[in-house]
Design an enzyme around this catalytic site. Structure first.
Site, PDB file in Angstrom:
ATOM      1  N   TYR A   2       0.832  -1.197   0.000  1.00 51.96           N
ATOM      2  CA  TYR A   2       0.000   0.000   0.000  1.00 51.96           C
ATOM      3  C   TYR A   2       0.874   1.256   0.000  1.00 51.96           C
ATOM      4  CZ  TYR A   2      -3.637  -3.284   1.579  1.00 51.96           C
ATOM      5  OH  TYR A   2      -4.500  -4.338   1.700  1.00 51.96           O
TER       6      TYR A   2
ATOM      7  N   GLY B 251     -18.241  -3.132  -0.198  1.00 47.12           N
ATOM      8  CA  GLY B 251     -18.173  -3.174  -1.653  1.00 47.12           C
ATOM      9  C   GLY B 251     -17.434  -1.990  -2.230  1.00 47.12           C
ATOM     10  N   ARG B 252     -16.301  -1.633  -1.597  1.00 50.76           N
ATOM     11  CA  ARG B 252     -15.518  -0.464  -2.007  1.00 50.76           C
ATOM     12  C   ARG B 252     -16.374   0.799  -2.011  1.00 50.76           C
ATOM     13  NH1 ARG B 252     -13.638  -4.924  -4.426  1.00 50.76           N
ATOM     14  NH2 ARG B 252     -11.414  -5.300  -4.186  1.00 50.76           N
ATOM     15  N   GLY B 253     -17.286   0.852  -1.053  1.00 53.83           N
ATOM     16  CA  GLY B 253     -18.140   2.021  -0.896  1.00 53.83           C
ATOM     17  C   GLY B 253     -19.452   1.939  -1.646  1.00 53.83           C
TER      18      GLY B 253
END
Length: 328
Positions: A57, A206-208
C-alpha cells in the site's frame, strides 16, 4: 465509544471491527497524511485495536504512516500487515512467497512500522510457483524468532488453507466478503471454521458501493481503482444500484444507513468475523463503528438475503487480471 466488543481470530483477540488503512495511501484518489493520522488515533481512542496495512500500500508509505500514528501507543494496537507483492505500484504484478523473500519483507515492514514485532502477518496473495509449505514454514520461523505473533493468509483457496494450517496454525483469512462478494461462503468458509481460522473481510462495503454514494463514477479521481472495477462499469453499475436502493429501503426502516446495514449483516455472519472497513475520515469511522450496535432479527436477515443473495450483483469483483490472483 470504548466498549467495542472483542472477537477472536484463532487465538488472537481483537476489536469486533477493525480499520482498513489502504485508502490512506493509495487506491482511492488524493490522500492527506494529517487527516489519516488523526483518524487512526481517533480509532484507537474509540477502542478499535485492529489496524490493517500491507507493504504494497503506497509502496511502503502506509506502513510508515501507521508507524507514526501508533508511536507511543503500541500496547493499544494489534498491527496486521501483509507481504507478497514484490513489485512497486505501477509495475507489473509479481507475487513472491519464497522463504528468502518472506524474511526480507518482514524485516522491511518492521523497520517501516517502527516496531519489534508484527501481531498478525499475512501472505497477501499465494505464490503459485512456491509450495505453501515453504512460505508458511518461513513465516513460522518468524514466529519462533519473536518477530511475528500470529499468521494469516489472504485470498487463499480451501486446499491451500488446509495445507498451510498443517504447517502452523493460521489465525485469520483476509478475503473479500460482503453482500456483493460472497464467493468464499460455499467452500472456503466451512474449511476455515473446521480449522478455527477467523475471517477478516476486506471491502465489506463493496468499495463504498453498498453505501449508495456511487450513482456515477464521474466524481472519482482519475487514479481511483474503482474506475477499473467491473461492478462500477456502465450497465453493471445501474443494475447494482437498483439492488442497493432496495437495501436502502430496508436500512431506512431500521433507522440506519445502507452501509451500516451491510456491515451489520456481515457482523451477524459469526463471532469469528471481523470486518475492516476502510476510511480516511473520522465521520465515516464513527458511522461504521455504529453498525456494531445494529441488531438484525431472523426476519431482517431473511429480507436482506432476498434482496442480495449470492450472485445477485452484476459483474465480477475484479477484472480478469485481478481474478487470477485470488482463491490461490
Amino acid at each position: 465509544m470504548t466498549d467495542i466488543p472483542t472477537r477472536r481470530l484463532g487465538a488472537l483477540a481483537v476489536s469486533a471491527q477493525g480499520l482498513g488503512c489502504m485508502g490512506m495511501s493509495h487506491g482511492y484518489g488524493a490522500t492527506d497524511d494529517t487527516q489519516s493520522i488523526a483518524t487512526l488515533r481517533h480509532a484507537l481512542d474509540l477502542g478499535v485495536t485492529l489496524l490493517d496495512t500491507a507493504d504494497f500500500y503506497g509502496s511502503g508509505h502506509n506502513e510508515e504512516l501507521i508507524g507514526k500514528a501508533v508511536a507511543g501507543r503500541r500496547d493499544e494496537v494489534v498491527l496486521a500487515t501483509k507481504f507478497g507483492f514484490a513489485n512497486r505500484l505501477g509495475e507489473p504484478t509479481r507475487v513472491r512467497g519464497d522463504a528468502a523473500y518472506v524474511r526480507q519483507a518482514c524485516e522491511a515492514s518492521l523497520r517501516r512500522l517502527g516496531v519489534d514485532h508484527i501481531d498478525l502477518y499475512y501472505q497477501h496473495r499465494v505464490d503459485p510457483q512456491v509450495p505453501i509449505e515453504e512460505t508458511v514454514g518461513a513465516m513460522a520461523e518468524l514466529v519462533h524468532a519473536g518477530k511475528v505473533r500470529h499468521l494469516g493468509l489472504s485470498e487463499a483457496g480451501a486446499g491451500t488453507i488446509r495445507r498451510a494450517h498443517a504447517v502452523h496454525p493460521i489465525a485469520a483469512l483476509q478475503s473479500e466478503w460482503s453482500l456483493w462478494s460472497r464467493d468464499l461462503e460455499a467452500e472456503i468458509a466451512p474449511v476455515c471454521r473446521e480449522l478455527g481460522v477467523g475471517f477478516v473481510p476486506y471491502a465489506p462495503l463493496g468499495r463504498g458501493f453498498l453505501t449508495g454514494n456511487y450513482a456515477s463514477v464521474d466524481g472519482l479521481a482519475d487514479n481511483d481503482v474503482r474506475r477499473g472495477h467491473p461492478r462500477f462499469a456502465d450497465g453493471n453499475r445501474e443494475r447494482n444500484l437498483a439492488i442497493v436502493a432496495r437495501l436502502e429501503e430496508l436500512a431506512a426502516a431500521k433507522g440506519v444507513t445502507a452501509g451500516q446495514l451491510a456491515l451489520a449483516w456481515l457482523q451477524h455472519r459469526g463471532e469469528d468475523v471481523v470486518p475492516i472497513p476502510g476510511t480516511r475520515r473520522v465521520r465515516y469511522l464513527e458511522e461504521n463503528l455504529a453498525a456494531l450496535a445494529v441488531e438484525l432479527s431472523p426476519e431482517d436477515l431473511a429480507a436482506i438475503e432476498a434482496v442480495a443473495p449470492p450472485g445477485r450483483f452484476s459483474g465480477t469483483r475484479y477484472d480478469a487480471t485481478g481474478l487470477g490472483f485470488v482463491n490461490g
